[in-house]
Design an enzyme around this catalytic site. Structure first.
Site, short mmCIF file in Angstrom:
data_model
loop_
_atom_site.label_atom_id
_atom_site.label_comp_id
_atom_site.label_asym_id
_atom_site.label_seq_id
_atom_site.Cartn_x
_atom_site.Cartn_y
_atom_site.Cartn_z
N ARG A 16 0.76 -1.30 -0.26
CA ARG A 16 -0.14 0.03 0.05
C ARG A 16 0.95 1.25 0.06
O ARG A 16 1.75 1.34 0.74
CB ARG A 16 -1.10 0.00 1.24
CG ARG A 16 -2.19 0.52 1.05
CD ARG A 16 -3.05 0.46 2.14
NE ARG A 16 -3.44 -0.81 2.46
CZ ARG A 16 -4.56 -1.05 3.51
NH1 ARG A 16 -4.88 -0.29 4.23
NH2 ARG A 16 -4.99 -2.30 3.59
N SER A 104 -8.28 -0.24 -0.06
CA SER A 104 -9.26 -0.46 1.06
C SER A 104 -9.97 0.98 1.65
O SER A 104 -10.50 1.56 0.79
CB SER A 104 -8.31 -1.10 2.03
OG SER A 104 -9.24 -1.59 3.18
N HIS A 105 -9.73 1.57 2.85
CA HIS A 105 -10.40 2.28 3.26
C HIS A 105 -9.38 3.59 3.51
O HIS A 105 -9.64 4.59 4.23
CB HIS A 105 -10.87 2.08 4.59
CG HIS A 105 -10.05 1.55 5.61
ND1 HIS A 105 -9.69 0.47 5.67
CD2 HIS A 105 -9.29 2.23 6.77
CE1 HIS A 105 -8.78 -0.04 6.54
NE2 HIS A 105 -8.65 1.33 7.28
N LYS A 114 -3.77 -6.51 -2.59
CA LYS A 114 -4.00 -7.48 -1.78
C LYS A 114 -3.66 -8.82 -2.78
O LYS A 114 -4.48 -9.00 -3.84
CB LYS A 114 -5.37 -7.60 -1.28
CG LYS A 114 -5.39 -6.61 -0.33
CD LYS A 114 -7.01 -6.50 0.24
CE LYS A 114 -7.03 -5.36 1.42
NZ LYS A 114 -8.47 -5.12 1.88
N ASP A 238 -17.11 -1.06 3.30
CA ASP A 238 -15.96 -0.03 3.22
C ASP A 238 -15.61 -0.24 1.75
O ASP A 238 -16.17 -0.54 0.92
CB ASP A 238 -14.54 -0.97 4.02
CG ASP A 238 -14.05 -2.05 3.28
OD1 ASP A 238 -14.73 -2.71 2.73
OD2 ASP A 238 -12.80 -2.35 3.69
N ASP A 240 -13.48 -1.41 -0.50
CA ASP A 240 -13.45 -2.47 -1.44
C ASP A 240 -14.37 -3.65 -0.97
O ASP A 240 -14.38 -4.69 -1.76
CB ASP A 240 -11.84 -2.90 -1.54
CG ASP A 240 -11.36 -3.51 -0.09
OD1 ASP A 240 -11.98 -3.26 0.72
OD2 ASP A 240 -10.42 -4.43 -0.26
N ASP A 242 -14.91 -5.57 1.35
CA ASP A 242 -14.54 -6.74 2.51
C ASP A 242 -14.62 -6.72 3.83
O ASP A 242 -14.70 -7.73 4.63
CB ASP A 242 -13.16 -7.20 2.15
CG ASP A 242 -12.04 -6.26 2.56
OD1 ASP A 242 -12.58 -5.29 3.11
OD2 ASP A 242 -10.79 -6.18 2.32
N ARG A 243 -15.38 -5.41 4.16
CA ARG A 243 -15.94 -5.44 5.58
C ARG A 243 -17.30 -4.95 5.67
O ARG A 243 -17.76 -4.00 4.73
CB ARG A 243 -15.09 -4.27 6.50
CG ARG A 243 -13.45 -4.71 6.35
CD ARG A 243 -12.70 -4.09 7.27
NE ARG A 243 -12.28 -2.85 6.82
CZ ARG A 243 -12.38 -1.56 7.46
NH1 ARG A 243 -13.02 -1.63 8.77
NH2 ARG A 243 -12.24 -0.28 7.01
N HIS A 325 -13.72 -7.56 9.08
CA HIS A 325 -13.50 -8.53 8.15
C HIS A 325 -14.18 -9.99 9.04
O HIS A 325 -13.84 -10.08 10.12
CB HIS A 325 -11.86 -8.99 8.04
CG HIS A 325 -11.31 -7.92 7.74
ND1 HIS A 325 -11.10 -7.88 6.07
CD2 HIS A 325 -10.63 -6.71 7.97
CE1 HIS A 325 -10.37 -6.80 5.70
NE2 HIS A 325 -10.06 -5.93 6.65
#
Length: 459
Positions: A16, A104-105, A114, A238, A240, A242-243, A325
């Site tokens: 990242r 992500s966030h 990832k 979030d 992407d 995944d949460r 997650h």
């Protein structure tokens, strides 16, 4: 030897960095060639590549695929999709390897990768090895091919075949202009929900609020919509996808460690004696709850990649993290997926005439959200090492040091751990009542000041 790469982009669970500063198209292309090499070495011939809705996504995904093909590995472009759909593509397309280009966030000027190679999520040493391999020029050369694949239809069909709602539900859904907006409204409509969408247009500028449902301020619009409409429940994703964030009709945020209680009870009804994994930030009410429902509680390190590795090792049917997650191995693939988690939540809640009752009835106790001490790069780990060596916690029943320092008392716990993604120390406190919470915080204040004089504490 090829030139050095910026060390700061190689994080514990992913790559990242800031686009066009530490994370450039050239850097990503070089990483792609190393990932292609790694896949080929493990007997794989193709890598699926998906990207979130960030403005830099198309360029970086293109560079990544160029790199993958330069190693002689094939690249399969699955387009602009939530990270869990990229994971799903690795199974659906049979390639076992995938990379999601996602920040992500993080703020809009960030992006990252990832990575899953031959069914294993790259983390910790594997990510550092990747860096060393690129800098040493230990990569293959060849000419792979590129093709596109659309897995959205298969993903939605797979979930709709698996998850059955007992009755239709009306929900507020906030995608925060993240990539979940491209898939979630259709998925939940197909499950039988009436969806009131908030910010479901994918926009990498995130013009309305930051796509991070773990922060209460980002759920204000959901709470307002629940007050103003007849929707029964609110969910949020979030950046992407995944949460998951969850809000009850009366505006209470159900944090992921309490969501996990509901999922654990449900899963254990079909997998008696199953192990349920949760991270060190989670409530201490989880372990007795899991035991009461016939399961085996297992506390583990924070970090999606580390939890996935433990899930694989133990064969656990379910795992979850305080960050949001959640990993279902029962009926699903074991990767973290906010959309699928939301579907499983609604399946459980739809069995009640009042969808909020099962959430409101979960055990609860006074606690703090995640608190952060901002420090210089490297300092959080130094501080935690000192706390492990010299921290004094009178009256503690147990001190858990698998990930930071978690001090268990008869009436609560305190936690300090170094974040693996940003230079902060993460703190969390929980207790039976306000007095116990204040006492535990005072003990931590004293211990932290003793090992790091002059530290600025957020509590």
């Amino acid at each position: 030897m090829s030139q050095a790469l910026p060390a700061e982009i190689f994080k514990a669970y992913d790559i990242r960095g800031i686009v066009n500063k530490s994370l450039t198209a050239d850097v990503v292309r070089r990483i792609g060639q190393a990932l292609g090499t790694l896949a080929l070495e493990q007997g794989q011939t193709a890598i699926a590549v998906g990207r979130d809705g960030r403005l830099s996504g198309p360029e970086l995904a293109g560079a990544l695929m160029d790199g993958i093909m330069a190693a002689g590995c094939d690249a399969i472009d699955v387009g602009c999709v939530p990270t869990p759909l990229t994971y799903f593509a690795a199974y659906e397309l049979g390639c076992n390897s995938c990379v999601s280009v996602t920040g992500s966030h993080n703020p809009p000027d960030y992006n990252g990768l990832k990575m899953v190679i031959a069914g294993t999520t790259l983390a910790l040493d594997a990510i550092q090895d990747l860096k060393r391999r690129i800098e040493a020029g230990q990569v293959r050369s060849g000419q792979g091919s590129q093709r596109s694949a659309d897995v959205v239809g298969a993903y939605i069909a797979r979930i709709v075949a698996d998850v059955k709602l007992a009755r239709p539900l009306k929900i507020v859904m906030d995608c925060g202009n993240g990539v979940a907006g491209a898939v979630a409204p259709e998925l939940f409509a197909r499950l039988g929900c009436q969806v009131l969408p908030l910010y479901c247009e994918v926009d990498g500028n995130f013009p309305n609020h930051h796509p991070d449902p773990s922060k209460p301020e980002n759920l204000k619009d959901v709470i307002k919509a629940l007050q103003e409409t007849d929707a029964e429940l609110g969910i949020a994703f979030d950046g992407d996808g995944d949460r998951l964030g969850v809000v009850t009709k009366d505006g209470e945020i159900i944090y992921p460690d309490r969501q996990l209680m509901l999922f654990a009870a449900d899963v254990l009804s079909r997998v008696p004696g199953g192990t349920i994994i949760y991270d060190v930030k989670c409530t201490r009410l989880l372990a007795p709850w899991i035991k009461q429902h016939g399961g085996v509680p297992l506390m583990w390190n924070t970090g999606h990649a580390l939890v996935k590795a433990k899930l694989k090792e133990t064969g656990a049917p379910l795992a979850g993290e305080m960050s949001g997650h959640t990993f279902f191995k029962e009926r699903w693939y074991g990767f973290d997926d906010g959309l699928y988690t939301g579907a499983r939540l609604l399946e459980i809640l739809s069995r009640s005439a009042d969808a909020n009752a099962p959430l409101k009835n979960l055990p609860n106790s006074p606690s703090t959200p995640e608190l952060n001490i901002k420090m210089a790069e490297g300092e959080p780990f130094a501080l935690i090492d000192k706390l492990k060596a010299a921290g004094k916690f009178d009256g503690a029943e147990q001190i858990v040091t698998i990930d930071g320092v978690r001090v268990e008392y008869k009436d609560g716990f305190g936690l300090a751990r170094p974040s693996n993604t940003t230079p902060v120390v993460v703190l969390r406190f929980e207790a039976d009542d306000a007095a116990a919470l204040a006492r535990i915080q005072a003990a931590f204040r004293q211990a932290l000041n003793a090992v790091w004089p002059g530290i600025q504490l957020p509590f």
